[in-house]
Design an enzyme around this catalytic site. Structure first.
Site, short mmCIF file in Angstrom:
data_model
loop_
_atom_site.label_atom_id
_atom_site.label_comp_id
_atom_site.label_asym_id
_atom_site.label_seq_id
_atom_site.Cartn_x
_atom_site.Cartn_y
_atom_site.Cartn_z
N LYS A 156 -2.70 -15.40 10.68
CA LYS A 156 -1.87 -14.55 11.60
C LYS A 156 -1.07 -14.81 12.52
O LYS A 156 0.03 -15.68 12.62
CB LYS A 156 -2.73 -13.15 11.77
N TYR A 179 -13.10 -7.07 6.20
CA TYR A 179 -11.85 -7.21 5.51
C TYR A 179 -11.41 -8.82 5.67
O TYR A 179 -11.61 -9.13 6.71
CB TYR A 179 -10.65 -6.42 6.14
N ASP A 217 -14.17 -15.51 10.00
CA ASP A 217 -12.88 -15.24 9.69
C ASP A 217 -12.23 -14.69 10.96
O ASP A 217 -12.41 -13.78 11.39
CB ASP A 217 -12.83 -14.23 8.58
N TYR A 251 0.88 -1.30 0.06
CA TYR A 251 0.13 0.14 -0.13
C TYR A 251 0.98 1.14 0.10
O TYR A 251 0.51 2.17 0.82
CB TYR A 251 -0.82 -0.07 1.31
C1 LIG Z 1 -4.91 -10.10 7.53
C2 LIG Z 1 -6.35 -10.81 7.42
C3 LIG Z 1 -6.62 -11.37 6.23
C4 LIG Z 1 -5.55 -11.76 5.48
O1 LIG Z 1 -4.74 -12.67 5.78
P1 LIG Z 1 -3.27 -12.73 4.98
O2 LIG Z 1 -2.42 -13.65 5.57
O3 LIG Z 1 -2.88 -11.03 4.99
O4 LIG Z 1 -3.39 -13.09 3.39
C5 LIG Z 1 -7.84 -11.86 6.23
N1 LIG Z 1 -8.58 -11.74 7.16
C6 LIG Z 1 -8.75 -10.93 8.20
C7 LIG Z 1 -9.80 -10.71 9.19
C8 LIG Z 1 -7.46 -10.34 8.27
O5 LIG Z 1 -7.27 -9.31 9.64
#
Ligand SMILES: *Cc1c(COP(=O)(O)O)cnc(C)c1O
Length: 439
Positions: free
Chosen positions: A283, A153, A254, A20
């Site tokens: 993560k 996101y 997620d 970014y």
């Molecule tokens: C960071 C994140 C992603 C993407 O993960 P990457 O390892 O960067 O591809 C997806 N969903 C959420 C909620 C996130 O915080």
């Protein structure tokens, strides 16, 4: 800084993409020499207290002896073997732990490379589930769309992007190629406010109108992270589970940002006492050491897909089940319990409640809020990233704001004195006009 360092930074500036930022006039990058515990050591000599956990991923600090040892031990056996036709103990142990620790019913694990990929996998599982199920009655499969909420996101790859917030999520740029999803308004009742059922009315209407087309509903549980560090009410998530059941739509949660204690529960789903049909993890999964993600699903989804026309789930990354990543993930999860993560999180949460929430009274601040190890200061103006970043480095901390948000999500091992330094640095920059844009 000596010449070697300036040469490295020059090359970086001229040839290496960073996230970014422009390639022709990029925001500055700081050269890191090493990192240990909660400290990031710059080549220029400064030592910074880390407030970001390297984008939510570092749990137990950098350069941890136990995590290092797990990597070394695994590497003396093998760093990687293909997962097609081969398996190994590190992957098996990790999947056993994930099944045991995640909410009930998530019994099948698909390992992949990154958070975005685990979301792609989740969406593909949902689509293939309905295709397999409806293919059996030879009717046309109509459940091919996703429903989500605004401000979400879920990653930067194409399917993931299609369920990110349409305004902040790059939809204009890629409109021609993105899958079309349905968007409900974002949850508005905050985590600690009194619950009002009307918050899910618009969502319920979308379920009612479109359920025949919906393969799945996807949401970040409790915390909308990149979409603004919004902490919403657990009853909202509970209502989502009910709507998915009522309208026969799969629920994808997620937990990539919220998993492993970040919100004060091991998984944020627990705030609403729900189990999704599919869950994404990433993560913190390896304690921030190596990229690894997992998509868990129910027995029913796995069985239906396996009985479908294809006979298997159609995905298989080259580095699936990478042994180094699995070994360090196992060690990180063990450390979580050895270190009593609940105690660690509650110490951080209490300290941040005392230190950071009073910043809400600052004239530049709209709101300051804390949940678990997440502390967010929402400003009235956008930050000037280059200036504020430089000031944070001068103040001895690593905090990377975006938009109007200055937030911290420190490693669990941070102590109170270090938290005071992080919050003091935020308080200092709030008084500096140059750190903000006039918009
Ligand atoms: C960071 C994140 C992603 C993407 O993960 P990457 O390892 O960067 O591809 C997806 N969903 C959420 C909620 C996130 O915080």
């Amino acid at each position: 800084m000596n010449k070697k360092y300036t040469d490295l930074l020059d090359f970086d500036k001229n040839h290496v993409w960073h996230p970014y930022t422009s390639m022709s006039s990029p925001l500055p990058s700081y050269l890191v020499d090493s990192a240990e515990g909660v400290h990031i050591k710059l080549a220029s000599g400064e030592t910074l207290i880390d407030g970001m956990s390297s984008w939510w991923s570092v749990l137990h600090g950098y350069n941890h002896p136990k995590l290092n040892a797990a990597l070394v031990e695994q590497s003396t056996k093998m760093s990687h073997v293909m997962f097609g036709g081969l398996t190994h103990q590190s992957a098996i142990d990790l999947c056993e732990k994930l099944i045991r620790l995640t909410p009930q019913g998530l019994d099948k694990v698909f390992l992949s490379d990154s958070g975005s990929v685990s979301v792609e996998v989740a969406m593909k599982m949902a689509l293939q589930y309905w295709q397999s199920k409806e293919g059996q009655n030879k009717s046309n499969n109509s459940k091919t769309k996703l429903l989500t909420v605004r401000n979400g996101y879920h990653g930067d790859t194409f399917a993931a992007m299609s369920v990110c917030d349409p305004v902040t999520g790059m939809h204009q740029i890629f409109e021609q190629v993105l899958m079309k999803s349905y968007f409900a308004p974002a949850p508005t009742i905050e985590f600690n406010q009194a619950w009002q059922p009307k918050d899910t009315e618009a969502l319920a209407a979308l379920f009612e109108q479109h359920h025949n087309e919906l393969a799945a509903f996807i949401i970040e549980p409790i915390v909308q992270g990149t979409g603004g560090m919004r902490f919403y009410h657990p009853q909202y998530l509970k209502a989502c589970r009910k709507l998915c059941d009522q309208y026969d739509v799969l629920m994808i949660v997620d937990e990539i940002a919220t998993g492993f204690g970040r919100t004060g529960k091991l998984f944020a789903c627990e705030w609403a006492e729900i189990s999704p049909d599919i869950m994404c993890l990433g993560k913190t999964l390896t304690g921030g050491y190596i990229t690894l993600a997992a998509t868990l699903c129910t027995e029913e989804i796995a069985t239906t897909i396996s009985n479908g026309e294809a006979g298997c789930f159609m995905h298989g990354p080259t580095f699936m089940g990478n042994a180094l990543a699995c070994a360090v993930a196992n060690a990180s999860i063990e450390l979580l319990f050895e270190n009593n993560w609940q105690q660690q999180v509650s110490v951080i949460e209490q300290a941040l409640q005392g230190l950071l929430t009073p910043l809400a009274r600052h004239e530049r601040v709209k709101d300051a809020r804390v949940l678990g190890t997440i502390g967010a200061v929402e400003c009235l103006n956008s930050v000037n990233v280059a200036t504020i970043q430089k000031r944070f480095v001068e103040l001895g901390v690593w905090i990377r704001p975006f938009g109007k948000l200055i937030y911290i999500i420190p490693p669990l091992i941070i102590n109170t004195e270090q938290l005071v330094s992080l919050v003091n640095a935020i308080a200092t920059v709030l008084d500096e006009d140059a750190c903000f844009l006039i918009d």
